[in-house]
Write a protein that holds these residues in place. Structure first.
Motif, mmCIF file in Angstrom:
data_model
loop_
_atom_site.group_PDB
_atom_site.id
_atom_site.type_symbol
_atom_site.label_atom_id
_atom_site.label_comp_id
_atom_site.label_asym_id
_atom_site.label_seq_id
_atom_site.Cartn_x
_atom_site.Cartn_y
_atom_site.Cartn_z
ATOM 1 N N ALA A 183 33.644 -27.719 -21.482
ATOM 2 C CA ALA A 183 32.901 -26.521 -21.073
ATOM 3 C C ALA A 183 31.632 -26.891 -20.320
ATOM 4 O O ALA A 183 31.679 -27.257 -19.148
ATOM 5 C CB ALA A 183 32.604 -25.647 -22.295
ATOM 6 N N SER B 26 31.895 -28.576 -16.524
ATOM 7 C CA SER B 26 31.784 -27.487 -15.543
ATOM 8 C C SER B 26 30.566 -27.669 -14.657
ATOM 9 O O SER B 26 30.622 -27.448 -13.435
ATOM 10 C CB SER B 26 31.744 -26.124 -16.238
ATOM 11 O OG SER B 26 30.551 -25.937 -16.971
ATOM 12 N N ASN C 125 39.741 -22.612 -19.799
ATOM 13 C CA ASN C 125 38.603 -23.423 -19.354
ATOM 14 C C ASN C 125 38.883 -24.911 -19.506
ATOM 15 O O ASN C 125 38.394 -25.736 -18.719
ATOM 16 C CB ASN C 125 37.340 -23.054 -20.139
ATOM 17 C CG ASN C 125 37.441 -23.390 -21.620
ATOM 18 O OD1 ASN C 125 38.173 -22.734 -22.362
ATOM 19 N ND2 ASN C 125 36.702 -24.406 -22.064
ATOM 20 N N THR D 147 38.359 -27.371 -16.290
ATOM 21 C CA THR D 147 37.235 -28.312 -16.227
ATOM 22 C C THR D 147 37.671 -29.766 -16.246
ATOM 23 O O THR D 147 36.873 -30.651 -15.923
ATOM 24 C CB THR D 147 36.255 -28.069 -17.391
ATOM 25 O OG1 THR D 147 36.961 -28.175 -18.635
ATOM 26 C CG2 THR D 147 35.588 -26.712 -17.279
ATOM 27 N N VAL E 184 32.590 -17.816 -16.985
ATOM 28 C CA VAL E 184 33.564 -18.874 -16.694
ATOM 29 C C VAL E 184 34.290 -18.580 -15.390
ATOM 30 O O VAL E 184 34.492 -19.468 -14.554
ATOM 31 C CB VAL E 184 34.570 -19.031 -17.854
ATOM 32 C CG1 VAL E 184 35.668 -20.011 -17.477
ATOM 33 C CG2 VAL E 184 33.854 -19.506 -19.117
ATOM 34 N N ALA F 222 40.230 -16.320 -17.754
ATOM 35 C CA ALA F 222 38.854 -16.429 -18.248
ATOM 36 C C ALA F 222 38.386 -15.046 -18.666
ATOM 37 O O ALA F 222 37.478 -14.458 -18.073
ATOM 38 C CB ALA F 222 37.953 -17.010 -17.165
#
Length: 457
Positions: free
Chosen positions: A47, A51, A160, A164, A181, A262
């Motif tokens: 996360a 990201s 996610n 990522t 997100v 998301a």
């Protein structure tokens, strides 16, 4: 079954669990921590960290192209392979061994596996039964929500985690969900050369933030090439060869090589054994101001599981609340820094940094507020961040108490602006006193001076 005894057992070794375990161990308590995935948690591996590694290169390139003299030196696209290598370095190739020395140095016992309650002060992990003499802290997290869209489950959607940590980038990406997100990953992928379609059922992106922030982010994403479709819900999904096709309510379709969903998060409380201590599994767990479950003086719940503020920094803050209370050193006035007091940043271009109320939540709370808007770069400091940079700073003043109750700042690299506003909101600093905190020249922090001028201070 092997039985072990500790002062405190922490279930979940994400940021909140690590901080709680560390503070308690540093105070001399015997602490066990339980983790079934990675020590460091979602934030470290799937996360926040990866990201931002994907977002930062594009953000920096965009800013450089706005600055005369630098723009002429910048040619060509991003080196995608180099960006992915740097991302992998920051998440250590999804290997959490680098996290372990920190636990070992403090004598924290790590148990690998899924931990679940088994009655009062008992946690079962595989063949081990961990007894907690003082407390159990539940510090697990959330999982991606999967909306009930026909065909979605069979279309192998990304969450996610896949977005990522992808090893290669798809030529086309469809994103369902225009929250944090969704917009961050849309920007990251379009900056790396992927064609992105972003679908949001609400009438606008980022529906929980100020509307001007949404408008600026939307304009920027569109300029970067994102195909944005708002006020339209996905009704069905299917795989067609190597492509995934999303059908919308109006009959239009969006096709991509991959699909990222998301649309929010759900609390991972179903398999925690809550029923063994008289609690209902599913949903968030209610806690008091010390993050303790009402009626259970030994059970604390921190971070995402209590639903109060789903941010890494707030999980760490709540870890301090819980550990302080267990150690007999409770923190005062905790209501000021939770919920709407939680700072939040969206790392798009422009960035959105906010704390406290928005105009909508202030109205819902019955507050009488004065709204003051100033341009983020409308001062001498702003001239160094390039031409045409978007940015607005909104301040919400409680006209009854004469304190700041909310702030939203948009612009290039404004995330670090947020701490000053957070101090003002959480500290309930009277405006008359806040006026004496003079911003340095020439910095964009003069947005505060512009606020004072608008208020006649």
């Amino acid at each position: 079954m092997q039985q072990r005894s500790f002062d405190v057992v922490v279930v979940g070794a994400g940021p909140g669990g690590e901080v709680a375990a560390g503070r308690l161990a540093d105070a001399g308590l015997a602490v066990a921590i339980v983790e079934d995935r990675k020590v460091g948690g979602e934030c470290s591996f799937w996360a926040c960290i990866p990201s931002k590694a994907l977002l930062r290169p594009g953000e920096l390139l965009t800013e450089a192209r706005r600055v005369p003299g630098v723009a002429e030196a910048v040619t060509g696209p991003l080196d995608t392979a180099a960006v992915l290598r740097r991302r992998d370095e920051l998440i250590n190739g999804l290997d959490d061994s680098g996290q372990l020395p920190w636990l070992e140095e403090r004598g924290i016992a790590l148990f690998r596996g899924h931990g679940r309650l088994d009655g009062e002060r008992r946690v079962v992990v595989g063949d081990d039964v961990l007894e907690a003499r003082r407390a159990v802290i539940l510090a697990g997290g959330t999982s991606p929500a999967m909306p009930p869209i026909s065909g979605l489950a069979g279309a192998s959607p990304w969450t996610n985690r896949e977005a990522t940590t992808a090893r290669t980038l798809p030529g086309r990406l469809v994103v369902i969900g225009g929250g944090v997100v969704g917009v961050e990953m849309s920007q990251a992928y379009v900056s790396l050369g992927t064609q992105v379609t972003l679908i949001e059922g609400e009438r606008r992106l980022l529906p929980r933030e100020e509307e001007f922030a949404c408008e600026q982010v939307t304009e920027s994403l569109a300029e970067q090439g994102v195909d944005i479709r708002t006020a339209r819900n996905a009704t069905s999904v299917h795989r067609d060869g190597d492509a995934v096709v999303v059908t919308l309510g109006d009959g239009e379709t969006a096709a991509g090589d991959e699909l990222l969903v998301a649309t929010g998060r759900v609390a991972d409380t179903g398999e925690l054994g809550l029923e063994t201590v008289g609690l209902s599994p599913g949903g968030y767990i209610k806690v008091d101001e010390h993050t303790r479950v009402p009626g259970k003086d030994w059970l604390y719940v921190i971070g995402d599981l209590n639903g109060r503020a789903l941010f890494t920094h707030m999980a760490k803050y709540q870890a301090a609340l819980a550990s302080g209370h267990i150690l007999g050193r409770p923190m005062a006035a905790t209501h000021l820094a939770d919920g709407t007091g939680a700072p939040r940043v969206i790392f798009t271009d422009p960035q959105v940094a906010a704390v406290g109320h928005t105009t909508a939540t202030a109205a819902a709370a019955g507050l009488k507020v004065r709204v003051v808007d100033v341009p983020t770069s409308g001062n001498a400091g702003g001239s160094y961040y390039g031409r045409g940079a978007r940015g607005t700073s909104r301040f919400l003043i409680d006209e009854v108490r004469q304190v700041l109750v909310g702030a939203t700042v948009t612009g290039s690299e404004v995330a670090d602006f947020l701490q000053a506003a957070t101090i003002a909101v959480v500290g309930e600093v009277p405006l008359g006193r806040l006026r004496h905190a003079t911003p340095a020249f020439p910095t964009r922090s003069e947005i505060w001076l512009y606020l004072f001028n608008e208020l006649g201070l």
